[in-house]
Scaffold this motif. Structure first.
Motif, mmCIF file in Angstrom:
data_model
loop_
_atom_site.group_PDB
_atom_site.id
_atom_site.type_symbol
_atom_site.label_atom_id
_atom_site.label_comp_id
_atom_site.label_asym_id
_atom_site.label_seq_id
_atom_site.Cartn_x
_atom_site.Cartn_y
_atom_site.Cartn_z
ATOM 1 N N PRO A 1 92.293 62.110 123.113
ATOM 2 C CA PRO A 1 90.952 61.588 122.782
ATOM 3 C C PRO A 1 90.490 61.879 121.355
ATOM 4 N N ASP A 2 91.116 62.832 120.676
ATOM 5 C CA ASP A 2 90.730 63.140 119.294
ATOM 6 C C ASP A 2 91.585 62.386 118.279
ATOM 7 N N VAL A 3 92.309 61.362 118.712
ATOM 8 C CA VAL A 3 93.279 60.662 117.869
ATOM 9 C C VAL A 3 92.613 60.110 116.603
ATOM 10 N N ALA B 1 82.120 64.128 124.005
ATOM 11 C CA ALA B 1 82.761 62.870 124.385
ATOM 12 C C ALA B 1 84.266 63.049 124.492
ATOM 13 N N VAL B 2 84.831 63.815 123.565
ATOM 14 C CA VAL B 2 86.278 64.092 123.599
ATOM 15 C C VAL B 2 86.646 64.817 124.888
ATOM 16 N N HIS C 1 93.596 68.677 120.486
ATOM 17 C CA HIS C 1 93.597 69.968 119.777
ATOM 18 C C HIS C 1 92.257 70.274 119.145
ATOM 19 N N GLY C 2 91.290 69.386 119.344
ATOM 20 C CA GLY C 2 89.971 69.609 118.773
ATOM 21 C C GLY C 2 89.121 68.369 118.951
ATOM 22 N N ALA C 3 88.085 68.261 118.123
ATOM 23 C CA ALA C 3 87.217 67.087 118.192
ATOM 24 C C ALA C 3 87.872 65.892 117.519
ATOM 25 N N ILE D 1 93.046 76.204 123.779
ATOM 26 C CA ILE D 1 91.809 76.279 123.004
ATOM 27 C C ILE D 1 91.554 74.925 122.365
ATOM 28 N N ILE D 2 90.357 74.371 122.589
ATOM 29 C CA ILE D 2 89.958 73.104 121.979
ATOM 30 C C ILE D 2 88.683 73.370 121.180
ATOM 31 N N PRO D 3 88.808 73.532 119.860
ATOM 32 C CA PRO D 3 87.619 73.845 119.056
ATOM 33 C C PRO D 3 86.838 72.603 118.687
ATOM 34 N N GLY D 4 85.530 72.772 118.551
ATOM 35 C CA GLY D 4 84.695 71.730 117.983
ATOM 36 C C GLY D 4 84.597 71.937 116.483
ATOM 37 N N SER D 5 83.583 71.391 115.848
ATOM 38 C CA SER D 5 83.384 71.570 114.412
ATOM 39 C C SER D 5 82.558 72.841 114.166
#
Length: 399
Positions: free
Chosen positions: A46-48, A376-377, A328-330, A302-306
């Protein structure tokens, strides 16, 4: 949520876990799906978003070949997080001195440790043999940057720049976490660039047949394939060790400033730019995760945001169609150049309210508004992971 869209027309389909995809990223995904050795399908998280050659947020299963540029130049880049036995109320009201203490303990940006400091001597010795073996076969690696043979040691336990960070976070129980993001530093960049170029040279005239020259690949059994596998695995080990050494230095620094604490067993150290041999759909495959983490059944990730958003500790559900992967993140919504044009330091101050961090033009390209909405991700990958902890940073160190 399940797969949102499927691209057809290549040798294999591309299964995408979002409908929010830049058209240029769709072209890159389609290009990868045309390669003859890609097996089954390509999965896009989803963070593509657009990368160099290979799309960031892509999971690329291959049989008999690896694309060095898909692994990238920050080989083994990933995350490390540990929960402390401290509660939010035990932190000082003013976190700026604490941020400066961490910045003094862990060099950031282009800085590195002085000779004889930083990583433990035993750790450096353990890494030395593998690199010596690699450069003996490929001495050109040492010619790509000044003082490579010394700097890799001095950069063990350092952060780097860009989107790399160190954060102090609070979870839903007001427990304190330390979380960091970094990779294989200068030596990983050199190894990545060296073998990307070697793959192009090895392909010779066949390079022109590729949809993108950054998709140059090394075939299993070819002259340099085993050397790349050896080098990329060493760089991935280096990245893992770099994060471990940073965490050690951070915890030592915090211990001198905070009430006595222990680090709990709930610690995660995971790559999100790497290649590994895995078993999927009855086949042994090389799985390249370009901006994605492994989310096998029970795997913690671990999925970090900003800088101004939530982050998540997750447990994988082992979804086969994603090759047991998740984001892997946003994921970036705009490039660094676009972010610098659109926002100013006042925007950064507003978007990082409540977070002790740099708020100057030097980190403007990392402003939260340059990233996708992490909520959303996460909603788009509910089939891939379950949330174990929700974290919100209160302090962030950037390079």
């Amino acid at each position: 949520m399940p797969i949102q869209q499927i691209l057809t027309g290549g040798k294999v389909p591309v299964k995408i876990y979002t409908d929010d995809v830049d058209p240029k990223a769709l072209v890159q995904l389609s290009n990868m799906a045309q390669l003859p050795f890609v097996h089954g399908h390509v999965a896009a998280m989803p963070d593509v978003h657009v990368g160099i050659g290979a799309t960031v947020g892509a999971v690329i299963p291959t049989k008999g070949a690896i694309i060095p540029a898909a692994v990238g130049v920050d080989i083994g880049c990933g995350m490390n997080a540990v929960r402390l036995s401290l509660k939010a109320g035990q932190l000082p009201d003013n976190l700026r001195p604490l941020r400066h203490v961490v910045e003094a303990a862990v060099p950031v940006g282009f800085d590195m440790h002085s000779e004889g400091h930083g990583a433990l001597a035993s750790t450096v010795r353990a890494m030395s043999g593998g690199l010596d073996r690699i450069v003996k076969r490929h001495p050109g690696i040492l010619k790509m940057q000044k003082n490579v043979e010394r700097n890799w040691m001095r950069q063990l336990g350092t952060l780097g720049g860009g989107n790399h960070f160190i954060e102090l976070c609070l979870d839903e129980n007001q427990d304190v976490w330390v979380m960091l993001h970094s990779g294989s530093r200068g030596i990983g960049n050199i190894i990545g660039r060296y073998f990307i170029e070697l793959a192009r040279k090895d392909m010779g005239k066949h390079l022109a047949n590729l949809p993108d020259r950054d998709l140059a690949y090394l075939r299993e059994g070819a002259e340099h394939f085993d050397d790349y596998v050896d080098a990329v695995h060493w760089a991935q080990d280096y990245a893992m060790t770099n994060r471990r050494e940073m965490m050690r230095l951070i915890l030592e620094a915090l211990a001198r400033q905070l009430p006595p604490f222990t680090a709990t067993k709930e610690a995660i150290n995971c790559h999100h730019n790497y290649v590994a041999v895995e078993h999927h759909f009855g086949e042994e495959l090389f799985v390249t995760r370009k901006g994605a983490i492994r989310a096998g059944a029970g795997d913690l990730g671990i999925i970090p945001g900003s800088m101004g958003a939530k982050s998540y500790i997750v447990r994988g559900k082992g979804e086969p169609q994603s090759f047991c992967s998740c984001s892997h993140g946003a994921g970036r919504r705009m490039s660094r150049g676009q972010a610098k044009k659109k926002f100013d330091p006042q925007d950064l101050i507003a978007q990082t309210a409540g977070v002790e961090c740099r708020k100057d033009a030097g980190v403007l390209d990392e402003i939260p508004g340059a990233y996708k909405d992490i909520d959303a991700v996460m909603a788009n990958q509910s089939d891939l992971v379950e949330v174990v902890h929700t974290l919100k940073q209160v302090m962030c160190v950037k390079g």
